[in-house]
Enzyme design. Sequence first.
Site, PDB file in Angstrom:
ATOM      1  CB  CYS A  58      -1.059  -4.211   9.402  1.00 30.48           C
ATOM      2  SG  CYS A  58      -1.132  -3.502   7.743  1.00 30.48           S
ATOM      3  NE  ARG A  86      -1.934  -8.564   9.661  1.00 28.63           N
ATOM      4  CZ  ARG A  86      -2.903  -8.561   8.760  1.00 28.63           C
ATOM      5  NH1 ARG A  86      -2.868  -9.388   7.745  1.00 28.63           N
ATOM      6  NH2 ARG A  86      -3.917  -7.766   8.886  1.00 28.63           N
TER       7      ARG A  86
END
Length: 128
Positions: A107, A105
Amino acid sequence: MSTDPVVTDDAPRNDNPYSQGVRAGDTLYVSGYGPVDPETGEEVTGAIEEQTERVLDNVAAVVRAAGGDGLDDMVKVTVYLTDLDDYDRVNEAYGARFGDDPPARVCVEVSRLPGEVRVEMDAVAYLG
């Protein structure tokens, strides 16, 4: 290799020039989704956790429409937040949906997202 667009009524659709997702072999690229209810076309308002849940539901719907199982097939997610002060709360809602083996991930904080949404995500899934 050919590519196939993915279309589903279970995730928001619009008139913009992009596919909800594109399958290339066993890899699915899911377009960015904000917290929009696919039935009404309205943005989900309220707590950032509720918005995060709706975004994940939208992304999972595209994965399922491509023949996958949903979030379990995700290998990479990018999370866009308009305020990094929401990071911990988004992380809690996000983590609750992925369990012990979450995807890779990224962000990032962005200055603005379409409408008044505070979170958006796009994803890559493996459907092999």
